[in-house]
Design a protein around this motif. Structure first.
Motif, PDB file in Angstrom:
ATOM      1  N   THR A 102      -0.294   4.003  10.896  1.00  0.00           N
ATOM      2  CA  THR A 102      -0.026   2.966   9.898  1.00  0.00           C
ATOM      3  C   THR A 102       1.425   2.519   9.975  1.00  0.00           C
ATOM      4  OG1 THR A 102      -1.607   4.084   8.427  1.00  0.00           O
ATOM      5  CG2 THR A 102      -0.269   2.326   7.465  1.00  0.00           C
ATOM      6  N   GLU A 103       2.327   3.476  10.127  1.00  0.00           N
ATOM      7  CA  GLU A 103       3.751   3.144  10.209  1.00  0.00           C
ATOM      8  C   GLU A 103       4.050   2.302  11.440  1.00  0.00           C
ATOM      9  OE1 GLU A 103       6.049   6.714  10.081  1.00  0.00           O
ATOM     10  OE2 GLU A 103       4.762   7.629   8.548  1.00  0.00           O
ATOM     11  N   GLU A 106       2.833  -1.274  10.949  1.00  0.00           N
ATOM     12  CA  GLU A 106       3.753  -2.022  10.087  1.00  0.00           C
ATOM     13  C   GLU A 106       5.024  -2.385  10.837  1.00  0.00           C
ATOM     14  OE1 GLU A 106       5.526  -1.841   5.545  1.00  0.00           O
ATOM     15  OE2 GLU A 106       4.718  -0.013   6.459  1.00  0.00           O
ATOM     16  N   ALA A 115       7.734  -8.318   6.338  1.00  0.00           N
ATOM     17  CA  ALA A 115       6.768  -8.409   5.245  1.00  0.00           C
ATOM     18  C   ALA A 115       7.299  -9.297   4.130  1.00  0.00           C
ATOM     19  CB  ALA A 115       6.457  -7.017   4.700  1.00  0.00           C
ATOM     20  N   LEU A 145      -1.917  -0.105   4.150  1.00  0.00           N
ATOM     21  CA  LEU A 145      -0.922  -1.172   4.219  1.00  0.00           C
ATOM     22  C   LEU A 145      -0.979  -2.079   2.999  1.00  0.00           C
ATOM     23  CD1 LEU A 145      -1.344  -1.847   8.013  1.00  0.00           C
ATOM     24  CD2 LEU A 145       0.830  -1.238   6.918  1.00  0.00           C
ATOM     25  N   SER A 149       2.730  -1.725   1.731  1.00  0.00           N
ATOM     26  CA  SER A 149       3.607  -2.707   2.366  1.00  0.00           C
ATOM     27  C   SER A 149       3.806  -3.911   1.444  1.00  0.00           C
ATOM     28  CB  SER A 149       3.024  -3.170   3.702  1.00  0.00           C
ATOM     29  OG  SER A 149       1.960  -4.095   3.500  1.00  0.00           O
ATOM     30  N   TYR A 151       3.387  -7.070   2.484  1.00  0.00           N
ATOM     31  CA  TYR A 151       2.669  -8.253   2.975  1.00  0.00           C
ATOM     32  C   TYR A 151       1.788  -8.829   1.866  1.00  0.00           C
ATOM     33  CZ  TYR A 151       4.175  -7.368   7.735  1.00  0.00           C
ATOM     34  OH  TYR A 151       4.940  -7.204   8.863  1.00  0.00           O
TER      35      TYR A 151
END
Length: 262
Positions: A102-103, A106, A115, A145, A149, A151
């Protein structure tokens, strides 16, 4: 003293071996094992890898599929090929489900479009018409995410199932989008099919590199090996895992000319 090896396995693509070798070099420096091996195959793991696997001399071998999720090969042909390894094979889960991935997703996106509320992040998976693993993995990262995040939205799309890659341009609501392929090496799909279906030449969508040889992917591989080592130390836990069952039960079949199971 028990000797240990890590075996990185992947389908042969345009730079798969180079990616695996870079991870292998890092693991040799940090993983406290006697050897790190790399194996790639084009289409027939048993036929292509049997002799290579027979030469692995370690007592314990941690076999790690370097891919986003299980495929037909990693469920069937790869564990059958691993039956030719003489040591104790500890078949690991594909690393695509690691939280570390996941990191990296991103980071790959932020390298092109940081983002923001007006930016859509698109995860592009391979998908499958019959098995759920790719969708489960892609949805897992998308959910993380969305929660973690900045986004404005996080979308998923696939080459082999819906929502299809060619539809994402019309599904995204952000004024700008960045697409990250959930692949670990460059392939015909990442280099040609996905760019064509995203219609990148029209503009408006940035397109990131595959996850590749990113150092955090090495961390994910190392963590999976350490998990399997810890589970083995606890006794019977590894025997109950899906991967352990595959390694124990899958064998080459005599009808394909590969010999009788051991």
């Amino acid at each position: 003293m028990t000797s240990e090896a890590i075996l990185l396995i992947a389908r042969e693509t345009r730079n798969a071996r180079a990616v695996l070798e870079e991870h292998a070099d890092r693991l040799r420096r940090r993983a406290a094992v006697d050897a790190v091996e790399v194996a790639t195959y084009e289409s027939e793991p048993v036929r292509e890898l049997r002799e290579r696997f027979e030469r692995i001399a370690a007592d314990v071998v941690y076999a790690v599929p370097v891919c986003a999720a299980h495929t037909h090969e990693t469920i069937d042909a790869v564990p059958a090929a691993l039956s030719y390894v003489s040591g104790d094979v500890r078949y690991c889960e594909p690393i695509g489900r690691s939280p570390v991935v996941t990191e990296v997703i991103e980071e790959r996106g932020a390298d092109l479009l940081p983002a923001a509320e007006d930016v859509s992040l698109v995860l592009v998976g391979f998908g499958s018409s019959s098995k759920p693993y790719h969708r489960q993995t892609t949805d897992y990262h998308a959910s993380r995410l969305r929660e973690g995040s900045e986004y404005g939205e996080v979308l998923t799309c696939y080459l082999l199932q819906n929502p299809a890659v060619e539809c994402v341009r019309y599904n995204a609501t952000g004024s700008r989008s960045v697409a990250v392929p959930l692949f670990f090496s460059r392939t015909e799909a990442t280099e040609e099919r996905i760019p064509a279906e995203l219609e990148l030449d029209r503009g408006g969508i940035e397109y990131a590199d595959p996850l590749g040889a990113h150092p955090r992917i090495t961390d994910a591989i190392h963590a999976e090996v350490e998990k399997q080592r810890a589970l083995a130390g606890e006794g019977s836990s590894t025997g109950a895992s899906f991967e352990a069952q595959l390694a124990r039960t899958k064998r080459p079949v005599a009808t394909d000319g590969e010999g009788v199971p051991r």
